[in-house]
Design a protein around this motif. Structure first.
Motif, PDB file in Angstrom:
ATOM      1  N   ALA A  25      40.419  51.606  36.766  1.00  0.00           N
ATOM      2  CA  ALA A  25      41.451  51.725  37.815  1.00  0.00           C
ATOM      3  C   ALA A  25      41.260  50.655  38.883  1.00  0.00           C
ATOM      4  O   ALA A  25      42.231  50.112  39.415  1.00  0.00           O
ATOM      5  N   ILE A  26      40.005  50.338  39.176  1.00  0.00           N
ATOM      6  CA  ILE A  26      39.729  49.277  40.169  1.00  0.00           C
ATOM      7  C   ILE A  26      40.154  47.923  39.587  1.00  0.00           C
ATOM      8  O   ILE A  26      40.832  47.127  40.247  1.00  0.00           O
ATOM      9  N   GLU A  27      39.772  47.697  38.315  1.00  0.00           N
ATOM     10  CA  GLU A  27      40.117  46.414  37.676  1.00  0.00           C
ATOM     11  C   GLU A  27      41.628  46.224  37.590  1.00  0.00           C
ATOM     12  O   GLU A  27      42.133  45.117  37.752  1.00  0.00           O
ATOM     13  N   ALA A  28      42.339  47.335  37.367  1.00  0.00           N
ATOM     14  CA  ALA A  28      43.809  47.253  37.254  1.00  0.00           C
ATOM     15  C   ALA A  28      44.479  47.246  38.629  1.00  0.00           C
ATOM     16  O   ALA A  28      45.711  47.291  38.729  1.00  0.00           O
ATOM     17  N   LYS A  29      43.658  47.268  39.683  1.00  0.00           N
ATOM     18  CA  LYS A  29      44.137  47.252  41.077  1.00  0.00           C
ATOM     19  C   LYS A  29      45.006  48.471  41.416  1.00  0.00           C
ATOM     20  O   LYS A  29      45.906  48.406  42.258  1.00  0.00           O
ATOM     21  N   LEU A  30      44.744  49.580  40.723  1.00  0.00           N
ATOM     22  CA  LEU A  30      45.463  50.813  41.040  1.00  0.00           C
ATOM     23  C   LEU A  30      44.787  51.489  42.230  1.00  0.00           C
ATOM     24  O   LEU A  30      45.431  52.173  43.022  1.00  0.00           O
ATOM     25  N   ILE A  31      43.472  51.329  42.304  1.00  0.00           N
ATOM     26  CA  ILE A  31      42.738  51.819  43.470  1.00  0.00           C
ATOM     27  C   ILE A  31      41.781  50.729  43.933  1.00  0.00           C
ATOM     28  O   ILE A  31      41.448  49.812  43.173  1.00  0.00           O
TER      29      ILE A  31
END
Ligand code: SAM
Length: 242
Positions: A25-31
């Motif tokens: 989720a961090i890598e996908a910039k969702l969080i």
């Protein structure tokens, strides 16, 4: 969704941000999870942030000033929703998780030692507890809060997963099975293997009601129940062993 975590032990989050769904989720910039060591905001040369309690008491308390200074140093802190992890806070329920997941930016303050100078609470919007027990610090409660809220952020997990799980409709989740169909003399219920979706849905609703009735009956008072649900509950109450 942005999280800024104020902690004295940022290293405790290393594995948390570096594994599995949170990492993706961090890598996908969702969080985005930003860790701030509020020891850096200490005003003394020894970089201490705790002190003895007035009038005595066991252990040390985190002082108000470094926490306040760290808080106002966070970019966008005025608009952010500020949470203090505390055993005296509002219990973290799925309803509360949904509310917290609706904020764009959460600033979460982790305590340690004996807790905080009471005046820290003047600078937060709310205090949250993860249960009626005492942990050593607010780091694990913060991870629980981040996990619970971030899985409601669009794209972090398959949104179907959050629709039917425990508490999503005020009930515990129905039992689920995977292969093999029979293990150690226990079979997967026949109804789940025959592909009749109407019957499967009925069975699942019945079993969710039954599990909730048996394990957490107080949840039924708040759940959204239909007439059919009440009929099922009557059946459940009259089942043997209930
Ligand atoms: C040892 S606890 C302090 C307990 C405090 N003396 C009391 O009796 O309420 C240290 C820190 O851990 C965190 N903490 C411990 N248990 C918690 C819980 N159940 N929920 C949320 N935070 C908790 C809080 O940040 C707290 O300030």
């Amino acid at each position: 969704m942005k999280y800024t975590v104020l902690t004295l032990f940022p290293n405790m989050f290393k594995g948390f941000v570096d594994e599995s769904i949170i990492k993706r989720a961090i890598e996908a910039k969702l969080i985005d999870i930003d860790l701030v060591d509020f020891r850096a905001y200490s005003t003394n040369k020894h970089h201490t942030v705790d002190d003895y309690a007035y009038a005595g008491g066991a252990g040390m308390l985190i002082s108000v000033e470094p926490v306040h200074r760290a808080l106002i140093g966070v970019e966008g802190y005025k608009a952010a929703h500020k949470v203090l992890m505390s055993p005296s806070g509002t219990p973290l329920t799925q309803e509360k998780v949904k509310k917290l997941a609706s904020y764009k930016h959460l600033i979460i303050i982790c305590g340690h030692y004996e807790g905080f100078d009471e005046r820290v609470s003047n600078y937060v919007d709310e205090e949250i507890s993860i249960g009626d027990y005492i942990l050593m610090g607010g780091e694990i409660p913060t991870m629980a809060l981040i996990e619970a809220t971030s899985r409601l952020v669009d794209g972090v997990i398959n949104s179907d997963s959050t629709k039917e799980e425990s508490f999503s409709e005020g009930l515990l989740e129905y039992p689920q099975y995977t292969r093999p169909a029979s293990y150690d003399g226990v079979d997967v219920p026949e109804v789940l293997q025959n592909g009749d979706h109407k019957k499967i849905n009925e069975w699942r609703r019945y079993e969710a009601l039954k599990k909730t009735y048996q394990r957490r009956p107080e949840l039924l008072k708040e759940a959204h129940l239909s007439l059919k649900d009440y009929q099922m509950l009557e059946e459940i109450k009259h089942e043997k062993n209930n």
